[in-house]
Scaffold this active site. Structure first.
Site, PDB file in Angstrom:
ATOM      1  N   GLU A 312       0.815  -1.229   0.000  1.00 46.52           N
ATOM      2  CA  GLU A 312       0.000   0.000   0.000  1.00 46.52           C
ATOM      3  C   GLU A 312       0.848   1.278   0.000  1.00 46.52           C
ATOM      4  O   GLU A 312       0.285   2.374   0.003  1.00 46.52           O
ATOM      5  CB  GLU A 312      -0.903   0.120   1.245  1.00 46.52           C
ATOM      6  CG  GLU A 312      -2.005  -0.881   1.348  1.00 46.52           C
ATOM      7  CD  GLU A 312      -2.931  -0.597   2.532  1.00 46.52           C
ATOM      8  OE1 GLU A 312      -2.821   0.458   3.175  1.00 46.52           O
ATOM      9  OE2 GLU A 312      -3.777  -1.452   2.819  1.00 46.52           O
ATOM     10  N   GLY A 313       2.160   1.162   0.095  1.00 46.00           N
ATOM     11  CA  GLY A 313       2.970   2.353   0.292  1.00 46.00           C
ATOM     12  C   GLY A 313       3.141   2.687   1.764  1.00 46.00           C
ATOM     13  O   GLY A 313       3.660   3.756   2.106  1.00 46.00           O
TER      14      GLY A 313
END
Lengths: 348, 348
Positions: A312-313
């Site tokens: 997701e970062g």
């Protein structure tokens, strides 16, 4: 495809920034990794100081045909559901982006859904692969044309975003499979060293995943060049990310790499244009099996290691304040001279 | 001295917070160390959620008589100069405190100087040791009365500060010597495994430091209890910090531990009242030789490892955003149910 990326070989600037760091009021090299980080950021910006502007956290999302083979602990529908959750502000990366004031863009690179328009959503689907890749155990994940379209989408997207920092994130059930396939083919390492549990496979699931991925590798034995590997074994979010990485490096933006999947995109980009690595800050070492090894093979030293395996970062967002610290320490710390602090004694 | 610290043994709360974490929209345990951190913070606050209020970064500063033996690469005057630099806003920790909105207090626990009043300065000198400790190679660093006064000062100081988080920092030329002496005597490890280069000794300097510290250990062979060790071998900033740690744990504040010197204070405090460790978040592993080993012996897992060896609370400040992330993720992430995201498949 011609990718022109400036090498960071300004030795005069390197020397003067290092001198600036060494004259700050601290024992020599005592800020450890932050000093090398400050130097890298300055070289990327071709400047004595660093100015981080409007950082963009971009989540590349897509679905994967290979999930039909049961390679993930979660059903494919979760990709679209998590995109919805990110847009609604309830995902981990949503929380972290708010915490750090990072602009968040979710890119639909080929999710098996159509979303209502949203200010944080950018739709960059590819003709013929609007709802995900094909199953790479049966055919190539993308046709060469689809793969090139995804790369072009990534370049166009990046070009449309402001700021001078790109933080990479991704979402796609099945994408640890695509990344592991890319890793094995690019590095030559056997598959079992590249494949991990993804979102949480048990031992049986892991064995099935390795066996499935081996079939995909065998089928695409001729895919040995980076673009062929990406098309045959990759994913739409990975290909779009490759384009974004190229464009970011061309524009001399700082690229903050997240975990295993974003490393796959960086590795493909670097296999085509090695200079992209000079623009990359590796945020963290994922707990996904294979990531540590891949980082080592790229000579990359991640900033943090918190056992994350969320994607997701999230790792890029968590490392962000360290880049900000590097900027501020370089700009605001006093020198020995300006602060009137005695330097190291000549005789100890 | 009676120190009453509540053990964090609320198993019902532990279970319900863990349940809350496990139901967030993410694969189980995929936020790695942040999950254990969120749980610890909730247990400290005796609450289902975490609310971090008015974090206090406190820099305990003092001088050390043992510097007369040439154990540091910098002259003793640098302690006062760096206090001035911190107050003027030019030190690394000044920059990081500003970045993260941490209230910064510099405590003069026995610096060889008198400072003009300043809103960020708290003067807590000890009668008879106003300008630093005695040389522990010749006599005890502090008398028992001086040591107890310093601890009382730390308790009073903490009690006067708002908020529910204490981030520890320190400044004192010579204090890696005091910390190494405490480590060796408390853990029983030989001195060469506890002593490092401090602010930057060369090999000859390091050998002289070890030889000097061995003389101090030999002189104070009878100092075996924590309070005796602290008085004979410690420092005024370390003793004041021990008091602050006690008071913080009594008040159920979160304690963020910085590097080697602050670990010395925590280790003394824990030798007297082991429950203090439950309130401690170990921010980072210092590059100062001995710190990693000491953390291991305390069963402590630091959050970051960036090769820092600056002290000042710089590691604590750099780790701060991770605590904030733990707070926000626990509060703001959606659950699978609230976000309408499918949970893990039963058959993988």
């Amino acid at each position: 495809m011609t990718i022109e990326i400036t090498r960071l070989n300004n030795t005069a600037l390197r020397k003067s920034v290092q001198h600036r760091i060494d004259n700050k009021t601290k024992p020599l090299a005592s800020l450890g990794r932050l000093e090398a980080l400050a130097l890298q950021l300055a070289l990327i910006q071709n400047s004595e100081t660093v100015t981080l502007i409007s950082p963009q956290l971009v989540i590349f999302a897509a679905d994967h045909g290979i999930t039909a083979q049961g390679v993930s602990a979660y059903p494919s529908e979760v990709t679209a559901q998590m995109v919805g959750n990110m847009l609604a502000g309830g995902a981990a990366v949503s929380v972290l982006a708010r915490q750090h004031g990072l602009a968040l863009t979710i890119v639909d690179c080929g999710v098996k859904a159509d979303f209502a328009p949203h200010s944080n959503l950018s739709v960059r689907k590819v003709s013929g692969a609007r709802y995900g890749t094909a199953d790479s155990t049966i055919t190539q994940a993308m046709t060469p044309t689809q793969c090139e379209s995804a790369i072009a989408n990534g370049r166009a997207l990046l070009n449309s975003l402001p700021g001078n920092v790109l933080l990479l994130g991704e979402m796609g059930i099945g994408n640890t499979s695509a990344a592991a396939l890319i890793m094995s083919r690019l590095t030559g390492l056997p598959l079992h060293r590249c494949v991990g549990r993804g979102t949480g496979l048990d031992d049986d699931g892991l064995n099935r995943k390795i066996e499935t991925l081996q079939r995909a590798l065998n089928l695409h034995i001729d895919a040995t060049k980076p673009m062929s590997i990406l098309a045959a074994l990759g994913g739409l979010e990975i290909a779009t990310m490759v384009g974004a990485i190229f464009q970011a490096a061309i524009e001399r933006r700082i690229i903050v790499v997240d975990g295993f999947i974003t490393t796959a995109a960086v590795a493909i980009a670097a296999a085509i244009a090695p200079a992209v690595l000079e623009y990359c800050v590796f945020a963290h070492c994922s707990a996904e099996s294979g990531h540590a090894l891949w980082l080592t093979s790229l000579s990359a030293s991640p900033l943090i290691d918190l056992g994350l395996r969320l994607g997701e970062g999230s790792g890029a967002a968590l490392a962000w304040p360290l880049l900000k610290s590097a900027e501020l320490l370089l700009a605001e710390m006093a020198s020995f001279e300006s602060a009137g602090v005695a330097e190291k004694s000549i005789s100890q």
